[in-house]
Design a protein around this motif. Structure first.
Motif, PDB file in Angstrom:
ATOM      1  N   LEU A  83       0.845  -1.193   0.000  1.00  0.00           N
ATOM      2  CA  LEU A  83       0.000   0.000   0.000  1.00  0.00           C
ATOM      3  C   LEU A  83       0.877   1.239   0.000  1.00  0.00           C
ATOM      4  O   LEU A  83       2.096   1.169   0.180  1.00  0.00           O
ATOM      5  N   HIS A  84       0.261   2.388  -0.166  1.00  0.00           N
ATOM      6  CA  HIS A  84       1.015   3.642  -0.263  1.00  0.00           C
ATOM      7  C   HIS A  84       1.798   3.962   1.001  1.00  0.00           C
ATOM      8  O   HIS A  84       2.811   4.667   0.959  1.00  0.00           O
ATOM      9  N   ASP A  85       1.362   3.402   2.148  1.00  0.00           N
ATOM     10  CA  ASP A  85       2.047   3.672   3.421  1.00  0.00           C
ATOM     11  C   ASP A  85       3.030   2.561   3.795  1.00  0.00           C
ATOM     12  O   ASP A  85       3.552   2.536   4.912  1.00  0.00           O
ATOM     13  N   GLY A  86       3.268   1.617   2.886  1.00  0.00           N
ATOM     14  CA  GLY A  86       4.254   0.576   3.129  1.00  0.00           C
ATOM     15  C   GLY A  86       3.703  -0.722   3.686  1.00  0.00           C
ATOM     16  O   GLY A  86       4.424  -1.727   3.722  1.00  0.00           O
ATOM     17  N   HIS A  87       2.459  -0.738   4.149  1.00  0.00           N
ATOM     18  CA  HIS A  87       1.861  -1.982   4.627  1.00  0.00           C
ATOM     19  C   HIS A  87       1.662  -2.945   3.460  1.00  0.00           C
ATOM     20  O   HIS A  87       1.560  -2.526   2.299  1.00  0.00           O
ATOM     21  N   ALA A  88       1.590  -4.240   3.762  1.00  0.00           N
ATOM     22  CA  ALA A  88       1.419  -5.264   2.736  1.00  0.00           C
ATOM     23  C   ALA A  88       0.112  -6.029   2.946  1.00  0.00           C
ATOM     24  O   ALA A  88      -0.293  -6.287   4.080  1.00  0.00           O
ATOM     25  N   ILE A  89      -0.538  -6.381   1.830  1.00  0.00           N
ATOM     26  CA  ILE A  89      -1.781  -7.156   1.864  1.00  0.00           C
ATOM     27  C   ILE A  89      -1.733  -8.240   0.792  1.00  0.00           C
ATOM     28  O   ILE A  89      -0.923  -8.177  -0.133  1.00  0.00           O
ATOM     29  N   GLU A  90      -2.612  -9.215   0.918  1.00  0.00           N
ATOM     30  CA  GLU A  90      -2.691 -10.323  -0.034  1.00  0.00           C
ATOM     31  C   GLU A  90      -4.004 -10.302  -0.807  1.00  0.00           C
ATOM     32  O   GLU A  90      -5.041  -9.900  -0.276  1.00  0.00           O
ATOM     33  N   THR A  91      -3.941 -10.785  -2.045  1.00  0.00           N
ATOM     34  CA  THR A  91      -5.111 -10.993  -2.891  1.00  0.00           C
ATOM     35  C   THR A  91      -4.875 -12.273  -3.679  1.00  0.00           C
ATOM     36  O   THR A  91      -3.748 -12.552  -4.078  1.00  0.00           O
ATOM     37  N   VAL A  92      -5.940 -13.049  -3.899  1.00  0.00           N
ATOM     38  CA  VAL A  92      -5.790 -14.324  -4.605  1.00  0.00           C
ATOM     39  C   VAL A  92      -6.766 -14.396  -5.773  1.00  0.00           C
ATOM     40  O   VAL A  92      -7.957 -14.101  -5.628  1.00  0.00           O
ATOM     41  N   LEU A  93      -6.247 -14.785  -6.932  1.00  0.00           N
ATOM     42  CA  LEU A  93      -7.056 -15.040  -8.125  1.00  0.00           C
ATOM     43  C   LEU A  93      -7.159 -16.552  -8.300  1.00  0.00           C
ATOM     44  O   LEU A  93      -6.150 -17.250  -8.308  1.00  0.00           O
TER      45      LEU A  93
END
Length: 351
Positions: A83-93
């Motif tokens: 994200l723009h603030d450096g945090h990380a997230i996951e998404t799955v296709l």
């Protein structure tokens, strides 16, 4: 700064009015965002230059940067986004016989504290905005565009975080995805999963949406559920079941109950009988999920023969029970696992 994806069509219409632009510009904005899927306001060639400059000053168009992309032998793609603030997230296709589905995240981390889940490691950092959730679907769709594949057909809100503890952003996301001027994904092709935030289930029922609702149950009695899901201290199983009855009576829709099978914890015959008794008078079906190994949690998968035995017992109570098809078993399949590895690597770097 707001995300461009935070706004619905009606919000763009209002913005155009405030900025002395004709109403049809709202249609053009939605077309650039969701049909042409551009990554820069400068590429919106049929908008006035001054307007594009104003948009760039007021909105962020690319809130996600791809850190890692893993592709499984079955075609599942797992993204780790910054994200723009450096945090990380996951998404799955995920690829199904009925089309392509995307599983999205609603929070950075999670405070619910389920003992089998990697998502809760490190706790909750912040909620995502609706636009940050939308952007996950758009990044997945753009990845499909690049290899000439079909569009996203369905969405499950089952990634990192508890959607009902980020209620307003989740609801805005649902409405944006359903917009005729956007990706126009039907409500019946979207499912929200909750760990059992009881007040929000009542609220969601009263929205009268056609969106599916899945309850992460994972235990057939209060004591076992408390040991697996601390949310049961706040919202006991008895109260959760009352909310489920209200949801079905209010919406007329069938509920899904997700049940993660963990060896020797919740997968014995007695548990299957208790589950059948608990749900026997509800319009529902059960999705049995063999656990993905999470090394941090030291939990093992139920043996195959016991999975089928559990299914047979539940179905003996007149409840349809399916065994979830597994996706991405040769990559970091468990929810939050890829992010956890990323955080570990960051912590190992010298300061």
């Amino acid at each position: 700064m707001r995300m461009a994806y935070d706004l619905r069509h009606k919000d763009w219409y209002a913005w155009m009015k405030e900025n002395n632009q004709p109403a049809f510009r709202a249609d053009q904005m939605m077309d650039w965002l969701y049909q042409k899927r551009v990554s820069s306001f400068a590429d919106m060639s049929n908008l006035p230059k001054k307007m594009r400059e104003t948009l760039s000053e007021q909105f962020r168009l690319e809130p996600l940067k791809t850190l890692t992309q893993q592709t499984s032998s079955d075609g599942t793609i797992k993204f780790l986004f910054a994200l723009h603030d450096g945090h990380a997230i996951e998404t799955v296709l995920m690829r199904h016989n009925y089309g392509i589905s995307v599983c999205v995240t609603t929070q950075v981390g999670c405070r619910v504290g389920c003992t089998f889940c990697a998502s809760t490691l490190g706790g909750l950092k912040r909620n995502l905005t609706a636009g940050e959730i939308v952007a996950q679907v758009m990044k997945a769709q753009i990845a499909l565009d690049e290899i000439g594949e079909e569009r996203v057909k369905s969405i499950v809100i089952m990634g990192i975080g508890e959607p009902f503890e980020n209620y307003e952003a989740t609801l805005q996301f649902l409405r944006i995805m359903n917009e005729e001027h956007g990706l126009h994904i039907g409500q019946r092709h979207i499912t929200v999963s909750t760990s059992g935030i009881v007040p929000a289930i009542y609220r969601f029922a009263d929205e009268k949406l056609q969106v599916g609702l899945a309850i992460s149950l994972h235990a057939p009695n209060q004591e076992l559920r408390k040991s697996l899901m601390p949310v049961s201290y706040r919202h006991p199983l008895s109260e959760l079941m009352e909310a489920c009855h209200y949801y079905i009576e209010t919406t007329g829709r069938r509920l899904t109950f997700e049940y993660l099978l963990i060896k020797d914890r919740n997968d014995q015959d007695q548990h299957a009988h208790q589950l059948g008794q608990l749900l026997s008078n509800l319009n529902c079906y059960v999705n049995l999920i063999p656990i993905n190994t999470v090394v941090e949690r030291d939990m093992e998968r139920t043996p195959r023969n016991q999975i089928f035995q559990f299914q047979r017992i539940v179905e003996s109570y007149g409840i349809k029970a399916t065994i979830r098809r597994e996706h991405g078993t040769d990559i970091d399949a468990a929810c939050g696992q890829l992010r956890a590895k990323h955080l570990d690597k960051k912590s190992e770097q010298p300061s």
